[in-house]
Motif scaffolding. Structure first.
Motif, mmCIF file in Angstrom:
data_model
loop_
_atom_site.group_PDB
_atom_site.id
_atom_site.type_symbol
_atom_site.label_atom_id
_atom_site.label_comp_id
_atom_site.label_asym_id
_atom_site.label_seq_id
_atom_site.Cartn_x
_atom_site.Cartn_y
_atom_site.Cartn_z
ATOM 1 N N SER A 170 55.672 -44.584 12.107
ATOM 2 C CA SER A 170 56.907 -43.815 12.005
ATOM 3 C C SER A 170 56.887 -42.596 12.919
ATOM 4 N N ALA A 171 58.072 -42.182 13.279
ATOM 5 C CA ALA A 171 58.279 -40.999 14.121
ATOM 6 C C ALA A 171 59.453 -40.229 13.546
ATOM 7 N N THR A 172 59.394 -38.916 13.654
ATOM 8 C CA THR A 172 60.469 -38.064 13.176
ATOM 9 C C THR A 172 61.204 -37.454 14.363
ATOM 10 N N VAL A 173 62.525 -37.422 14.282
ATOM 11 C CA VAL A 173 63.320 -36.763 15.315
ATOM 12 C C VAL A 173 63.108 -35.259 15.147
ATOM 13 N N VAL A 174 62.558 -34.630 16.194
ATOM 14 C CA VAL A 174 62.263 -33.193 16.134
ATOM 15 C C VAL A 174 63.310 -32.356 16.871
ATOM 16 N N GLN A 175 64.081 -32.996 17.723
ATOM 17 C CA GLN A 175 65.204 -32.332 18.388
ATOM 18 C C GLN A 175 66.241 -33.395 18.680
ATOM 19 N N ALA A 176 67.441 -33.186 18.155
ATOM 20 C CA ALA A 176 68.500 -34.184 18.304
ATOM 21 C C ALA A 176 69.550 -33.731 19.300
ATOM 22 N N ASP A 177 70.276 -34.717 19.792
ATOM 23 C CA ASP A 177 71.488 -34.489 20.586
ATOM 24 C C ASP A 177 71.282 -33.673 21.859
ATOM 25 N N VAL A 178 70.285 -34.025 22.642
ATOM 26 C CA VAL A 178 70.133 -33.432 23.967
ATOM 27 C C VAL A 178 71.043 -34.260 24.876
ATOM 28 N N ALA A 179 72.135 -33.657 25.317
ATOM 29 C CA ALA A 179 73.166 -34.390 26.049
ATOM 30 C C ALA A 179 72.753 -34.702 27.474
ATOM 31 N N ALA A 180 73.143 -35.881 27.928
ATOM 32 C CA ALA A 180 72.973 -36.298 29.320
ATOM 33 C C ALA A 180 74.287 -36.931 29.757
ATOM 34 N N SER A 181 74.485 -37.042 31.048
ATOM 35 C CA SER A 181 75.751 -37.583 31.547
ATOM 36 C C SER A 181 75.919 -39.063 31.218
ATOM 37 N N ASN A 182 74.821 -39.763 30.965
ATOM 38 C CA ASN A 182 74.901 -41.192 30.653
ATOM 39 C C ASN A 182 74.303 -41.524 29.287
ATOM 40 N N GLY A 183 74.344 -40.552 28.373
ATOM 41 C CA GLY A 183 73.851 -40.830 27.030
ATOM 42 C C GLY A 183 73.352 -39.591 26.327
ATOM 43 N N VAL A 184 72.424 -39.821 25.408
ATOM 44 C CA VAL A 184 71.882 -38.736 24.602
ATOM 45 C C VAL A 184 70.391 -38.969 24.374
ATOM 46 N N ILE A 185 69.651 -37.874 24.275
ATOM 47 C CA ILE A 185 68.214 -37.933 24.026
ATOM 48 C C ILE A 185 67.937 -37.296 22.674
ATOM 49 N N HIS A 186 67.081 -37.960 21.888
ATOM 50 C CA HIS A 186 66.559 -37.399 20.647
ATOM 51 C C HIS A 186 65.039 -37.348 20.807
ATOM 52 N N ALA A 187 64.458 -36.162 20.785
ATOM 53 C CA ALA A 187 62.997 -36.025 20.919
ATOM 54 C C ALA A 187 62.327 -36.464 19.627
ATOM 55 N N ILE A 188 61.256 -37.244 19.742
ATOM 56 C CA ILE A 188 60.510 -37.704 18.568
ATOM 57 C C ILE A 188 59.050 -37.285 18.684
ATOM 58 N N ASP A 189 58.380 -37.203 17.532
ATOM 59 C CA ASP A 189 57.018 -36.662 17.485
ATOM 60 C C ASP A 189 55.906 -37.711 17.575
ATOM 61 N N THR A 190 56.270 -38.975 17.697
ATOM 62 C CA THR A 190 55.280 -40.060 17.768
ATOM 63 C C THR A 190 55.844 -41.184 18.646
ATOM 64 N N VAL A 191 54.974 -41.837 19.393
ATOM 65 C CA VAL A 191 55.390 -43.000 20.186
ATOM 66 C C VAL A 191 55.520 -44.177 19.221
ATOM 67 N N VAL A 192 56.698 -44.812 19.191
ATOM 68 C CA VAL A 192 56.897 -45.989 18.351
ATOM 69 C C VAL A 192 56.511 -47.232 19.144
ATOM 70 N N MET A 193 56.044 -48.255 18.441
ATOM 71 C CA MET A 193 55.503 -49.443 19.123
ATOM 72 C C MET A 193 56.192 -50.727 18.663
ATOM 73 N N PRO A 194 56.546 -51.571 19.620
ATOM 74 C CA PRO A 194 57.131 -52.872 19.262
ATOM 75 C C PRO A 194 56.040 -53.843 18.813
ATOM 76 N N ASN A 195 56.442 -54.969 18.244
ATOM 77 C CA ASN A 195 55.473 -56.034 17.905
ATOM 78 C C ASN A 195 54.893 -56.630 19.162
#
Length: 195
Positions: A170-195
């Motif tokens: 699990s990862a927690t969003v530590v900073q939300a809604d960092v705006a970009a011209s082509n989307g949005v960034i949410h900073a998280i505190d852990t790298v999440v991993m796919p299967n």
């Protein structure tokens, strides 16, 4: 009462002067909101695409290095929109250094691309929208990533949002809604991993 031409001219002149004085007094007040609106618009205007915004934030330097190593810069500079759950440098520091360095090697480009695209969701999903999806989903929302896997988002009692990956991490969003011209960034505190 008889009004002479001179008196009428004086009255009209006085009225005109009063009108001009009122306009002069109103101009600074009218300019102030316009200046404030322009400053607010400038602050609301994103500084660039998601790559430029991440590059401009020292806390995302490891992420930017990984995006470059994976050859994803041009993709993430595209029109999008993208929602990027961006691991901070501290998040990457949780990965053993040898494992991270191995992942950044050219021979691991495919694996690195899979990990990075697992952090990207198509569309621009603000924190408020995500919270609404969690509420609508009875306490959780399933997000399909660009990589093809899923992340499960849940709201915490303190209002923060946690993402659970396919491996149970699990990862927690530590900073939300960092705006970009082509989307949005949410900073998280852990790298999440796919299967």
């Amino acid at each position: 009462m008889k009004i002479t031409r001179a008196r009428a001219l004086v009255a009209v002149s006085a009225a005109a002067l009063m009108g001009l004085a009122a306009c002069n007094n109103a101009e600074p007040a009218a300019e102030a909101p316009a200046a404030e609106e322009a400053a607010a618009d400038a602050a609301a205007t994103p500084a660039g695409d998601v790559v430029a915004v991440a590059s401009g934030n020292a806390d995302f330097s490891t992420l930017v290095t990984a995006v470059q190593a994976a050859g994803l810069v041009e993709t993430l500079q595209g029109t999008g929109p993208f929602t990027v759950f961006a691991p901070t440098n501290a998040a990457f520091a949780k990965i053993p250094a040898a494992d991270l360095q191995a992942l950044l090697q050219p021979g691991q480009r495919s694996a690195l691309t899979g990990v990075l695209t697992y952090h990207v969701v198509p569309g621009s999903v603000s924190a408020a929208t995500l919270a609404g999806q969690i509420t609508a989903g009875g306490g959780q929302a399933t997000l399909t990533t660009v990589e093809g896997g899923t992340l499960t988002a849940r709201a915490n009692a303190d209002g923060s949002i946690t993402l659970t990956d396919e491996k149970g991490g699990s990862a927690t969003v530590v900073q939300a809604d960092v705006a970009a011209s082509n989307g949005v960034i949410h900073a998280i505190d852990t790298v999440v991993m796919p299967n």
